[in-house]
Design an enzyme around this catalytic site. Structure first.
Site, PDB file in Angstrom:
ATOM      1  N   LYS A  39       0.860  -1.195   0.000  1.00  0.00           N
ATOM      2  CA  LYS A  39       0.000   0.000   0.000  1.00  0.00           C
ATOM      3  C   LYS A  39       0.891   1.238   0.000  1.00  0.00           C
ATOM      4  O   LYS A  39       2.088   1.169   0.321  1.00  0.00           O
ATOM      5  CB  LYS A  39      -0.913   0.037   1.217  1.00  0.00           C
ATOM      6  CG  LYS A  39      -0.180   0.337   2.524  1.00  0.00           C
ATOM      7  CD  LYS A  39      -1.126   0.776   3.606  1.00  0.00           C
ATOM      8  CE  LYS A  39      -0.403   0.992   4.944  1.00  0.00           C
ATOM      9  NZ  LYS A  39       0.609   2.061   4.913  1.00  0.00           N
TER      10      LYS A  39
ATOM     11  N   ASP B  65      -1.527  -0.957  10.898  1.00  0.00           N
ATOM     12  CA  ASP B  65      -2.136  -0.874   9.564  1.00  0.00           C
ATOM     13  C   ASP B  65      -2.555  -2.239   9.020  1.00  0.00           C
ATOM     14  O   ASP B  65      -3.010  -2.345   7.885  1.00  0.00           O
ATOM     15  CB  ASP B  65      -1.195  -0.186   8.575  1.00  0.00           C
ATOM     16  CG  ASP B  65       0.142  -0.903   8.416  1.00  0.00           C
ATOM     17  OD1 ASP B  65       0.382  -1.892   9.128  1.00  0.00           O
ATOM     18  OD2 ASP B  65       0.961  -0.460   7.585  1.00  0.00           O
TER      19      ASP B  65
END
Length: 267
Positions: A8, A132
């Site tokens: 990401k 995350d």
């Protein structure tokens, strides 16, 4: 079964305050990226973890993939498994690769053994592994807040844009990154900035880690400027570094950076 955990990037990153538990609250937009590890999970006579590709530091029995499996096994009756991870995403690069691997173990185990966990159940497991990690359960663009483990839907269209990621083999520790940041409320709302034309992000969107990290590693600042000079609509450091990325309107020009890994993909 085989799975392909992806990386990401962070669009903007504001460190807003220090929490009483020692963590920091932040705001960012997380966007999945097509740079993938390769994960194989098979039933076995005993649970084990092996890796290939990029060398992973630390003991195998401390890997997040194993921790993810044992976490799920603590609530479900599961047979032993053998986990093989081929590591392609650079480690400590601000791309969330390790968190993604762990999240995909949770999703993979859910699919393999038909546990019928919903998204919220899987995210709750993932939150115990890393700030995350829960993002990779749904794996779609979100506005992230809290420790980076709380999410709100966001409307963003990056289709047909190209992404260039440059990892210059510079290691930036999380502790070093946070030591150079003073938490503060952002001048502009990231939710508003993200709705601006991409070419305007350069003037308003910030990564709070860049100021101190760029002083310590001028090479990273130069990489960001190089991407702009090559026509990037927007360029930034991802997370706490050290990957620098650029978003391009069309196929980007050929980029050469000594001693760096370069990955180009479509968003």
């Amino acid at each position: 079964m085989n799975f392909f955990p992806n990386a990401k990037i962070n669009l903007g990153l504001n460190i807003t305050e220090k929490r009483t538990d020692g963590f920091h609250n932040l705001e960012s937009v997380f966007v999945p990226v097509l740079w993938n590890d390769e994960l194989e999970i098979i039933e076995s006579d005993q649970t084990s973890f092996v890796s290939s590709g990029i060398e992973i530091p630390g003991e195998p029995n401390e890997n997040l993939c194993l921790k993810a499996f044992y976490l799920v096994q603590s609530e479900f009756k599961l047979p032993p498994v053998r986990i093989h991870l081929k590591k392609n995403i650079p480690i400590g690069a601000g791309l969330g690769g390790g968190s993604s691997d762990a999240a995909f173990v949770i999703k993979g185990i859910n699919e393999m053994f038909e546990l019928n966990m919903n998204v919220e159940q899987m995210q709750n497991f993932a939150r115990k592994l890393g700030s995350d990690c829960a993002f990779f359960i749904k794996n779609e663009p979100v506005f992230a807040f809290g420790k980076g483990d709380e999410f709100a839907p966001i409307n963003i269209d990056l289709s047909n844009k190209y992404l260039v990621l440059v990892y210059p083999n510079v290691h930036v520790s999380t502790a070093q990154a946070y030591s150079g940041v003073k938490p503060k409320k952002p001048e502009y709302s990231l939710k508003d900035i993200i709705n601006m034309p991409i070419k305007d992000w350069r003037s308003f969107m910030k990564n709070d880690f860049e100021q101190s990290i760029f002083k310590a590693f001028p090479k990273l600042y130069r990489l960001k400027q190089d991407l702009y000079s090559l026509g990037a609509l927007y360029a930034s450091m991802s997370g706490s570094g050290s990957t620098i990325f650029g978003i391009f309107e069309g196929i980007p020009p050929r980029i050469k950076v000594k001693d760096a890994q370069i990955h180009i993909c479509k968003l």
